[in-house]
Design a protein around this motif. Structure first.
Motif, PDB file in Angstrom:
ATOM      1  N   ALA A  40      -3.563   9.043  16.279  1.00  0.00           N
ATOM      2  CA  ALA A  40      -2.267   8.401  16.060  1.00  0.00           C
ATOM      3  C   ALA A  40      -1.200   8.818  17.067  1.00  0.00           C
ATOM      4  O   ALA A  40      -0.102   8.296  17.042  1.00  0.00           O
ATOM      5  CB  ALA A  40      -1.780   8.693  14.641  1.00  0.00           C
ATOM      6  N   GLY A  41      -1.501   9.789  17.937  1.00  0.00           N
ATOM      7  CA  GLY A  41      -0.538  10.184  18.957  1.00  0.00           C
ATOM      8  C   GLY A  41       0.194  11.485  18.707  1.00  0.00           C
ATOM      9  O   GLY A  41       1.008  11.902  19.521  1.00  0.00           O
ATOM     10  N   ASP A  42      -0.075  12.163  17.586  1.00  0.00           N
ATOM     11  CA  ASP A  42       0.532  13.462  17.318  1.00  0.00           C
ATOM     12  C   ASP A  42      -0.250  14.558  18.034  1.00  0.00           C
ATOM     13  O   ASP A  42      -1.419  14.379  18.386  1.00  0.00           O
ATOM     14  CB  ASP A  42       0.540  13.766  15.814  1.00  0.00           C
ATOM     15  CG  ASP A  42       1.447  12.835  15.035  1.00  0.00           C
ATOM     16  OD1 ASP A  42       2.350  12.235  15.644  1.00  0.00           O
ATOM     17  OD2 ASP A  42       1.248  12.721  13.814  1.00  0.00           O
ATOM     18  N   LEU A  43       0.391  15.710  18.241  1.00  0.00           N
ATOM     19  CA  LEU A  43      -0.271  16.890  18.803  1.00  0.00           C
ATOM     20  C   LEU A  43      -0.748  17.775  17.658  1.00  0.00           C
ATOM     21  O   LEU A  43      -0.003  18.017  16.707  1.00  0.00           O
ATOM     22  CB  LEU A  43       0.696  17.706  19.662  1.00  0.00           C
ATOM     23  CG  LEU A  43       1.143  17.116  20.985  1.00  0.00           C
ATOM     24  CD1 LEU A  43       2.273  17.946  21.567  1.00  0.00           C
ATOM     25  CD2 LEU A  43      -0.005  17.033  21.954  1.00  0.00           C
ATOM     26  N   TYR A  44      -1.966  18.271  17.767  1.00  0.00           N
ATOM     27  CA  TYR A  44      -2.519  19.191  16.771  1.00  0.00           C
ATOM     28  C   TYR A  44      -2.895  20.479  17.486  1.00  0.00           C
ATOM     29  O   TYR A  44      -3.679  20.463  18.435  1.00  0.00           O
ATOM     30  CB  TYR A  44      -3.733  18.571  16.074  1.00  0.00           C
ATOM     31  CG  TYR A  44      -3.361  17.332  15.309  1.00  0.00           C
ATOM     32  CD1 TYR A  44      -2.848  17.422  14.022  1.00  0.00           C
ATOM     33  CD2 TYR A  44      -3.474  16.072  15.886  1.00  0.00           C
ATOM     34  CE1 TYR A  44      -2.473  16.285  13.324  1.00  0.00           C
ATOM     35  CE2 TYR A  44      -3.100  14.935  15.200  1.00  0.00           C
ATOM     36  CZ  TYR A  44      -2.601  15.055  13.926  1.00  0.00           C
ATOM     37  OH  TYR A  44      -2.221  13.934  13.242  1.00  0.00           O
ATOM     38  N   VAL A  45      -2.313  21.589  17.032  1.00  0.00           N
ATOM     39  CA  VAL A  45      -2.476  22.875  17.710  1.00  0.00           C
ATOM     40  C   VAL A  45      -3.316  23.805  16.842  1.00  0.00           C
ATOM     41  O   VAL A  45      -3.034  23.988  15.655  1.00  0.00           O
ATOM     42  CB  VAL A  45      -1.100  23.521  17.992  1.00  0.00           C
ATOM     43  CG1 VAL A  45      -1.263  24.806  18.792  1.00  0.00           C
ATOM     44  CG2 VAL A  45      -0.175  22.549  18.709  1.00  0.00           C
ATOM     45  N   PHE A  46      -4.340  24.414  17.460  1.00  0.00           N
ATOM     46  CA  PHE A  46      -5.251  25.323  16.786  1.00  0.00           C
ATOM     47  C   PHE A  46      -5.244  26.663  17.511  1.00  0.00           C
ATOM     48  O   PHE A  46      -5.229  26.705  18.735  1.00  0.00           O
ATOM     49  CB  PHE A  46      -6.680  24.751  16.790  1.00  0.00           C
ATOM     50  CG  PHE A  46      -6.769  23.402  16.154  1.00  0.00           C
ATOM     51  CD1 PHE A  46      -7.033  23.273  14.807  1.00  0.00           C
ATOM     52  CD2 PHE A  46      -6.576  22.249  16.915  1.00  0.00           C
ATOM     53  CE1 PHE A  46      -7.108  22.022  14.221  1.00  0.00           C
ATOM     54  CE2 PHE A  46      -6.655  21.001  16.337  1.00  0.00           C
ATOM     55  CZ  PHE A  46      -6.911  20.880  14.984  1.00  0.00           C
ATOM     56  N   ARG A  47      -5.303  27.753  16.742  1.00  0.00           N
ATOM     57  CA  ARG A  47      -5.260  29.093  17.314  1.00  0.00           C
ATOM     58  C   ARG A  47      -6.573  29.813  17.062  1.00  0.00           C
ATOM     59  O   ARG A  47      -7.162  29.699  15.983  1.00  0.00           O
ATOM     60  CB  ARG A  47      -4.124  29.885  16.672  1.00  0.00           C
ATOM     61  CG  ARG A  47      -3.858  31.219  17.332  1.00  0.00           C
ATOM     62  CD  ARG A  47      -2.699  31.890  16.656  1.00  0.00           C
ATOM     63  NE  ARG A  47      -3.163  32.545  15.453  1.00  0.00           N
ATOM     64  CZ  ARG A  47      -3.000  33.831  15.204  1.00  0.00           C
ATOM     65  NH1 ARG A  47      -2.357  34.595  16.051  1.00  0.00           N
ATOM     66  NH2 ARG A  47      -3.462  34.366  14.105  1.00  0.00           N
ATOM     67  N   GLY A  48      -7.039  30.566  18.062  1.00  0.00           N
ATOM     68  CA  GLY A  48      -8.250  31.368  17.918  1.00  0.00           C
ATOM     69  C   GLY A  48      -8.011  32.607  17.079  1.00  0.00           C
ATOM     70  O   GLY A  48      -6.872  32.962  16.771  1.00  0.00           O
TER      71      GLY A  48
END
Length: 100
Positions: A40-48
Motif C-alpha cells: 500500500a506504500g507505507d514503510l515497515y521497519v524491522f529490528r534485529g
C-alpha cells in the motif's frame, strides 16, 4: 537517492525480527501480524535481535524495495506498543542514523 513521499506512514515492528528474512517473508509478517497491506506504500521497519540492524520494506508503486542498515556502533532503540504508528518526532529520532 530514493525520494520517499512525505505522506508515507511508518510502522515499527516491536521486538526483534529474524534478519535472514527478505521482502516476501517480511511482507507476510506485515499481513499476518499487523493486518496491513505491505503493497500500500507505507514503510515497515524491522529490528534485529542485537539492535544494530534494521530492515525497511516499502512498495513504491512500481516494485518492492528492501533497505538494510547496520550501525557500526550504537543501536536502533524504540519502545512502542506493537503495530502502532509512531509520531513524527519519535520516528525521526529512530530513523536518524539512516541519514549518515
Amino acid at each position: 537517492m530514493i525520494a520517499i513521499p512525505g505522506n508515507v506512514r511508518v510502522w515499527l515492528a516491536t521486538g526483534h525480527t529474524d534478519m535472514r528474512r527478505g521482502f516476501p517473508s517480511l511482507a507476510l509478517l506485515v499481513q499476518e501480524s499487523l493486518k496491513r497491506d505491505p503493497h500500500a506504500g507505507d514503510l515497515y521497519v524491522f529490528r534485529g535481535r542485537r539492535g544494530d540492524l534494521i530492515k525497511i520494506i516499502w512498495h513504491d508503486g512500481q516494485g518492492a524495495c528492501l533497505f538494510t542498515k547496520r550501525l557500526e556502533r550504537g543501536r536502533f532503540l524504540w519502545s512502542i506498543a506493537g503495530g502502532r504508528r509512531s509520531d513524527d518526532q519519535r520516528c525521526t529520532a529512530i530513523l536518524s542514523p539512516l541519514r549518515n
